[in-house]
Scaffold this motif. Sequence first.
Motif, mmCIF file in Angstrom:
data_model
loop_
_atom_site.group_PDB
_atom_site.id
_atom_site.type_symbol
_atom_site.label_atom_id
_atom_site.label_comp_id
_atom_site.label_asym_id
_atom_site.label_seq_id
_atom_site.Cartn_x
_atom_site.Cartn_y
_atom_site.Cartn_z
ATOM 1 N N GLY A 1 8.253 5.869 -5.498
ATOM 2 C CA GLY A 1 9.591 5.462 -4.703
ATOM 3 C C GLY A 1 9.945 6.963 -4.541
ATOM 4 N N PHE A 2 11.311 7.058 -4.138
ATOM 5 C CA PHE A 2 11.958 8.613 -4.677
ATOM 6 C C PHE A 2 13.601 7.727 -5.744
ATOM 7 C CE2 PHE A 2 14.393 5.961 -0.433
ATOM 8 C CZ PHE A 2 15.528 6.410 -0.894
ATOM 9 N N ILE A 3 14.026 8.335 -6.089
ATOM 10 C CA ILE A 3 15.420 7.524 -7.142
ATOM 11 C C ILE A 3 16.403 9.752 -6.196
ATOM 12 C CG2 ILE A 3 14.257 7.085 -8.721
ATOM 13 C CD1 ILE A 3 14.548 8.991 -10.011
ATOM 14 N N VAL B 1 17.392 4.589 -5.487
ATOM 15 C CA VAL B 1 16.263 4.112 -5.469
ATOM 16 C C VAL B 1 15.943 3.078 -4.155
ATOM 17 C CG1 VAL B 1 14.778 2.196 -6.890
ATOM 18 C CG2 VAL B 1 17.034 3.242 -7.957
ATOM 19 N N GLY B 2 14.700 3.981 -3.739
ATOM 20 C CA GLY B 2 13.831 3.353 -2.691
ATOM 21 C C GLY B 2 12.722 4.039 -1.873
ATOM 22 N N CYS B 3 12.419 3.792 -0.608
ATOM 23 C CA CYS B 3 10.968 3.990 -0.410
ATOM 24 C C CYS B 3 11.110 4.627 1.170
ATOM 25 C CB CYS B 3 10.061 3.169 -0.736
ATOM 26 S SG CYS B 3 10.240 0.889 0.394
ATOM 27 N N PHE B 4 9.546 4.833 1.227
ATOM 28 C CA PHE B 4 10.072 5.791 2.875
ATOM 29 C C PHE B 4 8.857 4.092 3.006
ATOM 30 C CE2 PHE B 4 10.667 9.224 0.618
ATOM 31 C CZ PHE B 4 11.782 9.754 0.695
ATOM 32 N N ARG B 5 9.069 3.807 4.182
ATOM 33 C CA ARG B 5 8.658 3.145 5.256
ATOM 34 C C ARG B 5 8.284 3.927 6.448
ATOM 35 N NH1 ARG B 5 7.503 -2.245 2.727
ATOM 36 N NH2 ARG B 5 9.048 -2.746 0.985
ATOM 37 N N LEU C 1 1.061 -1.019 0.388
ATOM 38 C CA LEU C 1 0.081 -0.432 0.099
ATOM 39 C C LEU C 1 0.953 1.353 0.440
ATOM 40 C CD1 LEU C 1 -2.405 -0.652 2.907
ATOM 41 C CD2 LEU C 1 -2.910 -1.853 0.546
ATOM 42 N N ASN C 2 1.213 2.183 -0.725
ATOM 43 C CA ASN C 2 1.295 3.304 -1.168
ATOM 44 C C ASN C 2 0.422 4.469 -0.639
ATOM 45 O OD1 ASN C 2 4.293 2.924 -1.918
ATOM 46 N ND2 ASN C 2 2.739 1.901 -3.917
ATOM 47 N N LEU C 3 0.698 5.105 0.738
ATOM 48 C CA LEU C 3 -0.401 6.330 1.100
ATOM 49 C C LEU C 3 0.276 7.665 0.830
ATOM 50 C CD1 LEU C 3 -2.005 7.659 3.667
ATOM 51 C CD2 LEU C 3 -0.494 6.298 4.940
#
Length: 602
Positions: free
Chosen positions: A260-262, A241-245, A77-79
């Motif tokens: 996500g982010f780069i 490359v990544g994401c926030f959790r 889930l991307n919130l």
Amino acid sequence: MTAPIDRIRNFSIIAHIDHGKSTLADRLIQRTGGLTDREMSEQVLDNMDIERERGITIKAQTVRLNYTAKNGESYVLNLMDTPGHVDFAYEVSRSLAACEGALLVVDAAQGVEAQTLANVYQSIEHDHEIVPVINKIDLPAAEPEKVKAEIEDIIGLPADDAVLASAKTGIGIDEILEAIVHRIPPPKGDPNAPLKAMLVDSWYDPYLGVVILVRVIDGALKKGQQVKFMQAGTIHLIDRVGCFRPKIETLDALGPGEIGFITAQIKEVSQTAVGDTITDAKRPTAAPLPGFKEAQPVVFCGLFPVDANDFEKLRESMYKLRLNDASFSFEMETSAALGFGFRCGFLGLLHLEIIQERLSREYDLDLITTAPSVVYNIFMNDGSMKELHNPADMPDPVHIDRIEEPWIDATIYVPDEYLGSILKLCQDRRGIQKNLTYVAGRAQLTYELPLNEVVFDFYDRLKSISRGYASFDYQQIGHREGDLVKMTILVNSENVDALAMIVHRSQAEARGRHMCERMKDLIPRHLFKIPIQAAIGGRVIARETIAALRKDVTAKCYGGDISRKKKLLEKQKEGKKRMREYGSVQIPQEAFIAALRMGDDK
């Protein structure tokens, strides 16, 4: 390994200010194990001090959550937690473009408000699946059934399957997660097509450089890949490359549908235009994405340092702020009264207040803000058109054919008992009533108003008249011709440029008298009489006089001839006359700050 596309759900949370978006985001993060109980804090995603203190969200934030549904399937889930305030509607529109669905949060006690509507309509434009959530059902004043009826009547969404929840106590959180998984559609995208990704947001991080939030549409983003920014025309090498959790987690790649982010060793946020399309440099996509409209500043005002030596510090601080807020613009200006400073553009009054507060807090600056003004279009006799941001720069009225000012379409929700006072306020502000309807015991007013009348103190007046119950939302509807004049303030016959303002001719006299009265109380007495005047062109429309301080020159004469006293008084009179001609009036900085205070307390 990227997540299978049919197991991804991208959604945002939309609501009016203070209906519980950030608290709901906290509960969802906690329930899906994004953070342990020890790491949790209130409003996790509101990471600016000012956001926490005021209890508002300013920047939209993103977080990726893993959730195992009741049927045993696991989902990603991307919130996106979005702001609710009208000044930050720009942030909302960007977040919505990256999602397929939205949770519409409505307060069970307050019901549907003006901004709930504005954000829902934006969401519907993006063709989203909307899941209504009625929050705060644990409050004694909660009326969930009434609110369901409001959602159906005002917004026109079916509300029988609205989820009843309380983000504070955790009631209904599991039901919300199930609704997200089963009711919001998965994203679409082709993993084998050339890379096409949307740049949703960018901000500056002192350690990583510019961090770019992306939503991948087709193809995949990998570390070490060379990408091209189609609008900017620049090529960069991706180094992370990544994401926030919500904590940062690095990944090998982002596939279609993922958010996500780069980072790519970019130093300037200005190189990363929001809404740009990112594609592979060697195998580009055929057509870019439609992108977003640029954020247009609506309100302008001058910011000057109280201490002239702080000018360089102010310039530096503004450049740093601009790194994280692309919608804030500024240029240098000078004022005879206030020295060197900047003319700044903002999205609205709250935006102005937030920037001002961040400058004084984060960079320890004391600032003077000039009266806020809007952008006027001035049509000259020779057929040319100028945009006027600063009233002090207004050309000679002889050369002006007409002046146009921006107007807005305002929607106001207000309980019935305050309706009369609100109607009077809108009439006083030159408003044109378009519509008045009743929904669930509350009045819905639609007014056309000149923005000039709203930027001053309309919102504060609206809240105080309605004891905080009225809600207000607006959008611009273009410029219209108006009978506008430039009002200048003269102190001892000298023009004070920082106090110049553009007003409607019908209100010039009242505004001028009010300003003169206020200045009379603020300027200390001198040894000579000081006239304070408000003027339109060469015509004075209001005047106040500050009496002179008198030294008793006859104190040393006791008894004796009256002619000696007269001679001394005559001499004093001559001296005062000369003083008034050559003496300059010292206007203290506090007087400017108080005279330019936003609250125009009539």
